[in-house]
Design a protein around this motif. Structure first.
Motif, PDB file in Angstrom:
ATOM      1  N   UNK A 130       0.627  -1.239  -0.412  1.00 14.45           N
ATOM      2  CA  UNK A 130      -0.047  -0.141   0.328  1.00 14.45           C
ATOM      3  C   UNK A 130       1.418   1.621   0.177  1.00 14.45           C
ATOM      4  N   UNK A 132       3.449   1.645  -1.156  1.00 13.05           N
ATOM      5  CA  UNK A 132       4.622   1.568  -2.450  1.00 13.05           C
ATOM      6  C   UNK A 132       3.726   2.432  -3.179  1.00 13.05           C
ATOM      7  N   UNK A 133       2.380   1.776  -3.349  1.00 12.95           N
ATOM      8  CA  UNK A 133       1.018   1.940  -4.372  1.00 12.95           C
ATOM      9  C   UNK A 133       0.791   3.832  -4.102  1.00 12.95           C
ATOM     10  N   UNK A 134       0.419   4.218  -2.717  1.00 12.82           N
ATOM     11  CA  UNK A 134       0.783   5.660  -2.336  1.00 12.82           C
ATOM     12  C   UNK A 134       1.448   6.002  -3.472  1.00 12.82           C
ATOM     13  N   UNK A 135       2.988   5.708  -3.018  1.00 15.18           N
ATOM     14  CA  UNK A 135       3.924   7.039  -2.984  1.00 15.18           C
ATOM     15  C   UNK A 135       3.673   6.756  -4.683  1.00 15.18           C
ATOM     16  N   UNK A 136       3.808   5.755  -5.775  1.00 18.48           N
ATOM     17  CA  UNK A 136       3.517   5.581  -6.943  1.00 18.48           C
ATOM     18  C   UNK A 136       2.218   6.399  -7.666  1.00 18.48           C
ATOM     19  N   UNK A 137       1.364   6.896  -6.362  1.00 14.13           N
ATOM     20  CA  UNK A 137       0.065   7.705  -7.434  1.00 14.13           C
ATOM     21  C   UNK A 137       0.363   9.156  -6.842  1.00 14.13           C
ATOM     22  N   UNK A 138       1.897   9.697  -7.059  1.00 14.97           N
ATOM     23  CA  UNK A 138       2.752  10.924  -6.934  1.00 14.97           C
ATOM     24  C   UNK A 138       2.568  10.725  -5.470  1.00 14.97           C
ATOM     25  N   UNK A 139       2.552  10.552  -4.184  1.00 11.96           N
ATOM     26  CA  UNK A 139       2.336  11.011  -3.411  1.00 11.96           C
ATOM     27  C   UNK A 139       3.923  11.948  -2.058  1.00 11.96           C
ATOM     28  N   UNK A 140       3.425  12.705  -1.910  1.00  8.70           N
ATOM     29  CA  UNK A 140       4.922  13.605  -0.835  1.00  8.70           C
ATOM     30  C   UNK A 140       5.339  12.234   0.381  1.00  8.70           C
ATOM     31  N   UNK A 143       2.606  13.272   2.674  1.00  6.90           N
ATOM     32  CA  UNK A 143       1.187  12.780   2.624  1.00  6.90           C
ATOM     33  C   UNK A 143       1.211  11.171   1.744  1.00  6.90           C
ATOM     34  N   UNK A 147      -2.177   9.235   4.356  1.00 13.48           N
ATOM     35  CA  UNK A 147      -2.876   8.651   4.108  1.00 13.48           C
ATOM     36  C   UNK A 147      -3.373   7.206   4.619  1.00 13.48           C
TER      37      UNK A 147
ATOM     38  N   UNK B  84      10.782  12.196  -6.693  1.00 12.52           N
ATOM     39  CA  UNK B  84       8.973  12.507  -6.066  1.00 12.52           C
ATOM     40  C   UNK B  84       8.716  12.976  -7.339  1.00 12.52           C
ATOM     41  N   UNK B  88       5.717  11.601 -10.688  1.00 14.35           N
ATOM     42  CA  UNK B  88       4.259  12.462 -10.373  1.00 14.35           C
ATOM     43  C   UNK B  88       3.905  12.488 -12.116  1.00 14.35           C
ATOM     44  N   UNK B  94      -0.343  -2.674  -9.274  1.00 19.74           N
ATOM     45  CA  UNK B  94      -0.371  -4.156  -8.584  1.00 19.74           C
ATOM     46  C   UNK B  94      -1.264  -4.937  -8.995  1.00 19.74           C
ATOM     47  N   UNK B  98      -5.149  -2.881  -3.819  1.00 23.89           N
ATOM     48  CA  UNK B  98      -4.821  -2.302  -3.159  1.00 23.89           C
ATOM     49  C   UNK B  98      -5.645  -0.514  -2.923  1.00 23.89           C
ATOM     50  N   UNK B 114      -3.914  14.643  -4.730  1.00 25.06           N
ATOM     51  CA  UNK B 114      -2.275  13.794  -4.195  1.00 25.06           C
ATOM     52  C   UNK B 114      -2.114  15.596  -4.766  1.00 25.06           C
ATOM     53  N   UNK B 115      -2.722  15.594  -6.047  1.00 27.23           N
ATOM     54  CA  UNK B 115      -2.232  16.472  -6.644  1.00 27.23           C
ATOM     55  C   UNK B 115      -2.443  17.842  -6.446  1.00 27.23           C
ATOM     56  N   UNK B 162      -4.619  10.211 -13.389  1.00 30.14           N
ATOM     57  CA  UNK B 162      -3.443  10.899 -13.196  1.00 30.14           C
ATOM     58  C   UNK B 162      -2.768  11.470 -14.371  1.00 30.14           C
TER      59      UNK B 162
END
Lengths: 232, 372
Positions: A130, A132-140, A143, A147, B84, B88, B94, B98, B114-115, B162
């Protein structure tokens, strides 16, 4: 049986007449335990998340220490906080012994590992990917942590309840570091102990019932929040 | 080499050099160079533990690597612009959906929130993508109550919402039942083509890979063994591992015994097999024969065939699959053939019977054994 009935009558009377002493004791209990819980949430949740998310040598030991801390005997906490705050103790210069602040400190020490342990477990039970998924969505990073907290909100609310429940009902540490001074550091639990030892069972029962109701209503509110968020 | 030509055709959106990942000192991934062109769909296939996931996570900077650099649009990630910022431009799906513990709408909106996208725009984008994946009716449903297929559609919609430049997919359909998988592959294919998104798709299902990809990379033990267009990888595997993985059922080891016009003869267990190309006499080679290229006929048949290689064989085993039978023959060497259920009945084939098997010299792919 009479004793109990008398106690309930008296409690009712004390409640409906807003007996100033009882109200004062109740208010102080809420203030002390509420503040202690708030402090324990700040420290417990942040450290719990940090430990859950990081990898370092000796993590197992740290986790087992936190878990042990969840069952810290309040009397032992009272002892060490007393020693620390004693006139000649390391924190003696603060002059906090036998003050509500000392009680907040002791209760925070009791509640923090509880909150930390539950937070740790709550974050660790989330799927590892999860993050990794959140980071992969572009989160800092910030963030991502936010989450994760939202994802673990149900067990985290349980942490709040467990922390608060642990300290509002705690007596050993409060009496040791607070001194049970009338109108100053007397809380529901310490007052109940005192009244019982004096044989004033009616007052003791009244205080006990208030304590129970308090614990019940606080948990009712938190449970309501916990269950409300659950979508269809 | 073919590989270079194929990939250089389009401008590489993502390049990586000297990627190495180790776990507990053991090399997990070793990819000296890698690139993917803009708009290209590249499948990574290989058995479990081949390093597909590790490669995806390394390329998205989600796992620690020992060495190497990653270039996005020719700029170095981590120095020319931040990790980072780079992330983006990516999205990842996956095997497990998730999803977040909230509604489908909020899930698809999560990357946009998030954006800090403006609310009205979020709504428009989310509705668009719910529609694209056929889940508009699920908009207010809790993610917890979704079926596997619905959840994975939500996950795909969240990733596409996104508008990533590169989409990384890690076996997204592996946990789904075949009909659900079928329709999801179709939707994914359409969504990728419509949006022109570059995609890296890890799978262990070569049919999925064939269906979706412009290129296929075969991985094993942390390395990319072969990369090329699907037909090249399927028909001209570089080694026996790739051959086995892409569905070549028959791999025969033999020695080149003499030259022929336009080809050469390989001796396999005393039988002579004719093939095309040029390999020096005396060299050991592996002959790869795909089962669909082997034709079976009744052993009494006098039919002449253009196939140069005709062998008499005994049927050792028949596997009945959905639309065809898989016939294991013993022709002095093992040979596997596919045959339709219809022909299977017509020829009256059964275990123990004699049959004539033929395959063209051009249908054989020759792998030269590296000199050791």
């Amino acid at each position: 049986m009479d004793l109990i009935l008398e106690g309930i009558k008296k409690a009712f009377w004390l409640l409906v007449t807003f007996d100033p002493e009882v109200m004062g004791i109740t208010w102080l209990s809420l203030k002390v335990s509420g503040s202690a819980t708030l402090i324990s949430l700040l420290i417990g949740i942040s450290v719990g998340i940090a430990v859950a998310l990081s990898r370092f040598p000796g993590k197992r030991i740290v986790v087992s220490l936190i878990n042990t801390g969840m069952g810290l005997p309040p009397v032992v906490v009272g002892l060490f906080v007393s020693i620390s705050l004693w006139r000649n103790g390391p924190l003696g210069f603060l002059g906090l012994l036998f003050t509500p602040s000392a009680m907040i400190l002791a209760q925070a020490v009791i509640a923090t590992p509880i909150v930390m342990g539950i937070t740790l477990a709550a974050i660790q039970q989330l799927p590892p990917k999860l993050r990794l998924q959140i980071l992969a969505l572009g989160a800092t990073r910030y963030q991502m942590v936010w989450i994760l907290i939202r994802e673990a909100k149900l067990p985290l609310l349980a942490a709040v309840m467990a922390g608060f429940g642990g300290v509002i009902s705690e007596v050993g540490a409060s009496i040791m570091v607070g001194g049970n001074i009338r109108g100053y550091s007397r809380v529901l639990t310490t007052a109940t102990v005192m009244e019982t030892s004096r044989g004033n069972f009616d007052v003791a029962i009244a205080l006990g019932i208030i304590l129970l109701l308090l614990a019940y209503f606080i948990n009712l509110i938190l449970t309501h929040i916990q269950q409300r968020e659950r979508p269809r | 080499m073919n590989r270079e030509q194929n990939i250089m055709r389009s401008f590489p959106i993502l390049e990586a050099r000297d990627l190495q990942v180790k776990r507990g000192g053991v090399p997990f991934l070793d990819v000296p160079s890698f690139q993917i062109g803009s708009g290209e769909i590249l499948s990574l296939i290989g058995p479990n533990g081949a390093g597909k996931t590790t490669l995806l996570l390394t390329l998205s900077h989600l796992t620690k690597r020992v060495s190497g650099e990653i270039l996005f649009h020719g700029k170095k990630v981590g120095s020319d612009f931040s990790i980072f910022e780079y992330r983006r431009h990516l999205a990842m799906v996956f095997q497990e959906p998730l999803l977040f513990d909230t509604t489908v709408f909020n899930n698809v909106a999560s990357g946009l929130k998030i954006r800090n996208m403006e609310k009205g725009e979020i709504r428009r984008t989310v509705l668009d993508h719910l529609d694209r994946f056929g889940i508009t009716q699920l908009i207010d449903r809790s993610a917890r109550t979704l079926s596997g297929g619905e959840a994975q559609r939500t996950s795909l919609a969240r990733a596409f919402a996104i508008k990533p430049e590169i989409l990384l997919l890690d076996e997204p359909f592996a946990a789904l039942d075949p009909p659900t998988r079928e329709s999801l592959v179709e939707d994914l294919d359409r969504a990728l083509r419509e949006s022109g998104t570059t995609a890296l798709f890890a799978t262990h299902d070569r049919m999925e890979a064939l269906r979706l990809s412009d290129h296929i990379a075969v991985m094993n033990q942390g390395r990319i063994i072969q990369i090329g267009p699907p037909e090249e990888v399927m028909n001209r595997p570089v080694d026996e591992f790739v051959a086995g993985f892409v569905g070549v059922e028959t791999i025969l080891s033999g020695k080149v015994i003499r030259k022929e016009e336009g080809g050469f003869i390989v001796s396999v267990s005393g039988k002579e097999i004719e093939t095309v190309g040029e390999v020096p006499t005396g060299e050991t080679v592996a002959l790869c024969i795909r089962p669909e290229n082997v034709t079976l006929s009744a052993s009494s048949s006098k039919e002449t065939t253009s196939a140069r290689n005709v062998f008499q064989g005994r049927i050792a085993k028949i596997l009945f699959l959905e639309f065809y039978g898989k016939v294991y023959l013993d022709c002095g060497f093992p040979l596997v053939a596919y045959i339709t259920r219809h022909s299977l009945e017509n020829l009256g084939l059964e275990e123990g019977k004699e049959v004539k098997a033929s395959f063209k010299a051009t249908a054989i792919h020759v792998v030269r054994r590296k000199a050791k």
